[in-house]
Motif scaffolding. Structure first.
Motif, PDB file in Angstrom:
ATOM      1  N   PRO A 132      39.909   8.056 -19.416  1.00  6.85           N
ATOM      2  CA  PRO A 132      39.316   6.762 -19.759  1.00  6.85           C
ATOM      3  C   PRO A 132      39.679   5.689 -18.730  1.00  6.85           C
ATOM      4  O   PRO A 132      40.797   5.682 -18.200  1.00  6.85           O
ATOM      5  N   THR A 133      38.736   4.812 -18.444  1.00  8.67           N
ATOM      6  CA  THR A 133      39.052   3.685 -17.571  1.00  8.67           C
ATOM      7  C   THR A 133      40.070   2.776 -18.255  1.00  8.67           C
ATOM      8  O   THR A 133      40.169   2.737 -19.482  1.00  8.67           O
ATOM      9  N   LEU A 134      40.788   2.022 -17.446  1.00  9.18           N
ATOM     10  CA  LEU A 134      41.677   1.022 -18.017  1.00  9.18           C
ATOM     11  C   LEU A 134      40.880   0.004 -18.830  1.00  9.18           C
ATOM     12  O   LEU A 134      41.318  -0.444 -19.884  1.00  9.18           O
ATOM     13  N   LYS A 135      39.699  -0.329 -18.348  1.00  9.85           N
ATOM     14  CA  LYS A 135      38.878  -1.334 -19.043  1.00  9.85           C
ATOM     15  C   LYS A 135      38.454  -0.850 -20.425  1.00  9.85           C
ATOM     16  O   LYS A 135      38.448  -1.631 -21.383  1.00  9.85           O
ATOM     17  N   SER A 136      38.125   0.433 -20.546  1.00  7.17           N
ATOM     18  CA  SER A 136      37.705   0.945 -21.852  1.00  7.17           C
ATOM     19  C   SER A 136      38.867   1.008 -22.837  1.00  7.17           C
ATOM     20  O   SER A 136      38.662   0.994 -24.047  1.00  7.17           O
ATOM     21  N   LEU A 137      40.092   1.066 -22.322  1.00  9.33           N
ATOM     22  CA  LEU A 137      41.287   1.100 -23.169  1.00  9.33           C
ATOM     23  C   LEU A 137      41.830  -0.304 -23.453  1.00  9.33           C
ATOM     24  O   LEU A 137      42.716  -0.463 -24.296  1.00  9.33           O
ATOM     25  N   ASP A 138      41.307  -1.286 -22.762  1.00 10.42           N
ATOM     26  CA  ASP A 138      41.854  -2.640 -22.798  1.00 10.42           C
ATOM     27  C   ASP A 138      41.421  -3.378 -24.067  1.00 10.42           C
ATOM     28  O   ASP A 138      40.247  -3.708 -24.237  1.00 10.42           O
ATOM     29  N   THR A 139      42.372  -3.672 -24.944  1.00  8.32           N
ATOM     30  CA  THR A 139      42.084  -4.440 -26.162  1.00  8.32           C
ATOM     31  C   THR A 139      42.636  -5.859 -26.077  1.00  8.32           C
ATOM     32  O   THR A 139      42.483  -6.650 -27.011  1.00  8.32           O
ATOM     33  N   ARG A 140      43.267  -6.178 -24.947  1.00  7.61           N
ATOM     34  CA  ARG A 140      43.931  -7.487 -24.806  1.00  7.61           C
ATOM     35  C   ARG A 140      43.262  -8.372 -23.765  1.00  7.61           C
ATOM     36  O   ARG A 140      43.726  -9.491 -23.510  1.00  7.61           O
ATOM     37  N   GLY A 141      42.231  -7.887 -23.107  1.00  2.16           N
ATOM     38  CA  GLY A 141      41.524  -8.690 -22.121  1.00  2.16           C
ATOM     39  C   GLY A 141      42.281  -8.889 -20.830  1.00  2.16           C
ATOM     40  O   GLY A 141      42.142  -9.940 -20.184  1.00  2.16           O
ATOM     41  N   VAL A 142      43.054  -7.886 -20.411  1.00  2.00           N
ATOM     42  CA  VAL A 142      43.856  -8.046 -19.198  1.00  2.00           C
ATOM     43  C   VAL A 142      43.217  -7.383 -17.970  1.00  2.00           C
ATOM     44  O   VAL A 142      43.711  -7.556 -16.854  1.00  2.00           O
ATOM     45  N   VAL A 143      42.121  -6.642 -18.153  1.00  3.19           N
ATOM     46  CA  VAL A 143      41.546  -5.868 -17.048  1.00  3.19           C
ATOM     47  C   VAL A 143      40.248  -6.496 -16.546  1.00  3.19           C
ATOM     48  O   VAL A 143      39.335  -6.770 -17.327  1.00  3.19           O
ATOM     49  N   VAL A 144      40.194  -6.721 -15.251  1.00  7.21           N
ATOM     50  CA  VAL A 144      38.943  -7.019 -14.556  1.00  7.21           C
ATOM     51  C   VAL A 144      38.544  -5.736 -13.838  1.00  7.21           C
ATOM     52  O   VAL A 144      39.307  -5.199 -13.037  1.00  7.21           O
ATOM     53  N   HIS A 145      37.356  -5.240 -14.148  1.00  2.00           N
ATOM     54  CA  HIS A 145      36.916  -3.940 -13.629  1.00  2.00           C
ATOM     55  C   HIS A 145      35.986  -4.148 -12.435  1.00  2.00           C
ATOM     56  O   HIS A 145      34.977  -4.841 -12.528  1.00  2.00           O
ATOM     57  N   LEU A 146      36.350  -3.545 -11.306  1.00  2.00           N
ATOM     58  CA  LEU A 146      35.544  -3.591 -10.094  1.00  2.00           C
ATOM     59  C   LEU A 146      34.756  -2.293  -9.979  1.00  2.00           C
ATOM     60  O   LEU A 146      35.337  -1.203 -10.015  1.00  2.00           O
ATOM     61  N   GLY A 147      33.440  -2.397  -9.847  1.00  2.00           N
ATOM     62  CA  GLY A 147      32.605  -1.202  -9.764  1.00  2.00           C
ATOM     63  C   GLY A 147      31.784  -1.173  -8.494  1.00  2.00           C
ATOM     64  O   GLY A 147      31.569  -2.203  -7.847  1.00  2.00           O
ATOM     65  N   SER A 148      31.314   0.022  -8.140  1.00  2.00           N
ATOM     66  CA  SER A 148      30.505   0.165  -6.935  1.00  2.00           C
ATOM     67  C   SER A 148      29.561   1.345  -7.088  1.00  2.00           C
ATOM     68  O   SER A 148      29.910   2.363  -7.699  1.00  2.00           O
ATOM     69  N   TYR A 149      28.369   1.202  -6.511  1.00  2.00           N
ATOM     70  CA  TYR A 149      27.418   2.315  -6.453  1.00  2.00           C
ATOM     71  C   TYR A 149      27.371   2.931  -5.056  1.00  2.00           C
ATOM     72  O   TYR A 149      26.488   3.732  -4.765  1.00  2.00           O
ATOM     73  N   SER A 150      28.333   2.566  -4.216  1.00  2.00           N
ATOM     74  CA  SER A 150      28.337   3.059  -2.846  1.00  2.00           C
ATOM     75  C   SER A 150      28.719   4.533  -2.742  1.00  2.00           C
ATOM     76  O   SER A 150      28.299   5.215  -1.809  1.00  2.00           O
ATOM     77  N   LYS A 151      29.499   5.032  -3.669  1.00  2.00           N
ATOM     78  CA  LYS A 151      29.867   6.449  -3.633  1.00  2.00           C
ATOM     79  C   LYS A 151      28.943   7.291  -4.505  1.00  2.00           C
ATOM     80  O   LYS A 151      28.811   8.490  -4.287  1.00  2.00           O
ATOM     81  N   THR A 152      28.300   6.666  -5.486  1.00  2.00           N
ATOM     82  CA  THR A 152      27.565   7.443  -6.484  1.00  2.00           C
ATOM     83  C   THR A 152      26.052   7.422  -6.333  1.00  2.00           C
ATOM     84  O   THR A 152      25.389   8.406  -6.664  1.00  2.00           O
ATOM     85  N   VAL A 153      25.486   6.318  -5.859  1.00  2.00           N
ATOM     86  CA  VAL A 153      24.031   6.169  -5.871  1.00  2.00           C
ATOM     87  C   VAL A 153      23.449   5.977  -4.480  1.00  2.00           C
ATOM     88  O   VAL A 153      22.609   6.754  -4.027  1.00  2.00           O
TER      89      VAL A 153
END
Length: 430
Positions: free
Chosen positions: A234-255
């Motif tokens: 699981p991503t840290l963001k999906s486990l985050d219930t306290r609002g401490v995670v800012v999630h950085l995403g990219s489609y450069s490796k996947t799309v």
């Protein structure tokens, strides 16, 4: 006018900028060498005709949503909204693929994840005593962004046996005792660049608890999750219930690497001096409006078309590439074992880690892996790698090389590791 280098920003004298240019120079100078340096996707999975199909699919999507031809033309040809035109599609994809359930307005579409790092750092790091913590070794993009913004970087050593929450907490306490404020902690939890390591689920929960306890924002960057075999943690963001995670995403490796489309999930609430609240994403958009204005509408359209074709399931879209990259990693590890069996590597003082996915692994040797050694490797043995010293903010990795396995065929890996083993042998006997 003659300008002095000393009159320019000090980041332009950062050795990392020169060393990355050096790596590109070596690659150009020895084109016949097999290169384990580029951390990019394999070209064989891209078809130029898909570009047109993706754009056509997105245009049809807009029409189906009720937009007129004039509105569609404006959406494609004019400057778009600063926060991005495809936030709803990204939010849908995150829900089905990553169990990250956030509203579309909490997302900012960026020019790659690199812009996301710059925006987030500029927003979060505000005081003279604020510092950025990074796991070391660390991706140079985040330390480079911090350098451009004059943000002090504090490294948290990654032990040989993996990530340590204890060291994270110790670093926070040490910095606070010295009068500094650890504001954010950047980490790649899955198959990290450059070490290839992955943080286990119990450690993820512990890291979130530490961040909440000390009010440290976690900057989670995970570009290699969906290009790795098996079910990701699981991503840290999906486990985050306290609002401490800012999630950085990219489609450069996947799309689509060339589209340069990334995103930031920043759903934290911001309270102003008048008692009004906004989202952190809104604040990032303000900064973006002064940096890149908006992310290319055409690039967003290509990525959107790919997401629509896959029903938002990037993991399914990347099932074949992920298997390929997993095979490439195993082929590299297999050839290392073949060319450097236990007795030989013990004699040479060689060891390596065994990542379960991603693009990178590390090889430790008994000699200095500096630029001079890289030049000898390329010139005399026809093999290129990346010195790990580039990835240590405060020194380290002087006898370690990073190998990227993603861009090579099995035949190139076989020959490349044979050449690498010969190079290591020659260097050890110098």
């Amino acid at each position: 006018m003659l300008l002095r280098k000393t009159d320019l920003h000090t980041s332009l004298s950062d050795p990392v900028l020169d060393t990355m240019n050096f790596l590109n120079e070596v690659t150009t100078r020895y084109p016949e060498a097999i290169s384990f340096a580029p951390g990019r996707p394999y070209d064989g999975f891209f078809d130029s005709e898909d570009i047109f199909a993706h754009i056509r699919r997105y245009l049809d999507h807009l029409a189906d949503a009720g937009q007129s031809p004039a509105q569609i033309r404006t959406a494609m040809y004019q400057y778009g909204t600063t926060a991005g035109q495809i936030r709803d599609l990204i939010a849908d994809s995150l829900r089905v693929d990553e169990a990250i359930d956030v509203p579309a307005e909490s997302i900012v579409v960026t020019v790659g994840a690199q812009e996301g790092m710059l925006l987030t750092l500029r927003a979060l790091i505000s005081g003279p005593d604020d510092v950025l913590m990074v796991s070391s070794p660390c991706y140079v993009g985040i330390t480079g962004a911090a350098r451009l913004l004059d943000i002090p970087v504090v490294d948290v050593e990654e032990p040989q046996d993996g990530f340590s929450c204890e060291l994270v907490e110790e670093t926070i306490l040490r910095e606070r005792a010295a009068g500094r404020n650890p504001r954010a902690f950047y980490v790649i939890p899955d198959h990290s660049n450059p070490s290839g390591s992955t943080i286990g689920t119990p450690q993820r929960e512990e890291l979130l608890a530490i961040a909440a306890r000390y009010q440290v924002v976690i900057l989670e960057d995970s570009p290699y999750r969906l290009v790795s075999p098996g079910t990701p943690l699981p991503t840290l963001k999906s486990l985050d219930t306290r609002g401490v995670v800012v999630h950085l995403g990219s489609y450069s490796k996947t799309v689509f690497p060339g589209a340069r489309v990334g995103f930031v999930v920043a759903d934290q609430r911001i309270l102003d001096e008048n008692g009004h609240t906004t989202l952190l994403a809104d604040e990032l958009s303000k900064i973006k409006s002064m940096v890149t204005v908006n992310t290319s509408s055409l690039s967003q359209a290509v990525v959107a078309g790919a997401l629509l074709a896959a029903g938002g399931r990037v993991a399914e879209l990347n099932a074949k590439p992920a298997a390929y990259y997993g095979d490439a990693m195993q082929a590299t590890l297999g050839q290392l074992n073949r060319r450097l069996p236990a007795a030989r590597r013990d004699r040479l003082g060689v060891r390596w880690n065994t990542p379960t996915g991603g693009f990178f692994l590390n090889v430790q040797v008994s000699f200095e892996t500096d630029e001079a050694a890289l030049t000898r490797s390329a010139r005399h043995h026809g093999v290129i790698w990346t010195p790990m010293r580039y990835f240590y903010p405060n020194g380290g990795g002087d006898r370690t090389m990073r190998l990227s396995t993603s861009y090579l065929t099995t035949a190139e890996i076989d020959e490349g590791i044979a050449r690498l083993a010969a190079f290591i042998e020659s260097e050890t006997d110098r």
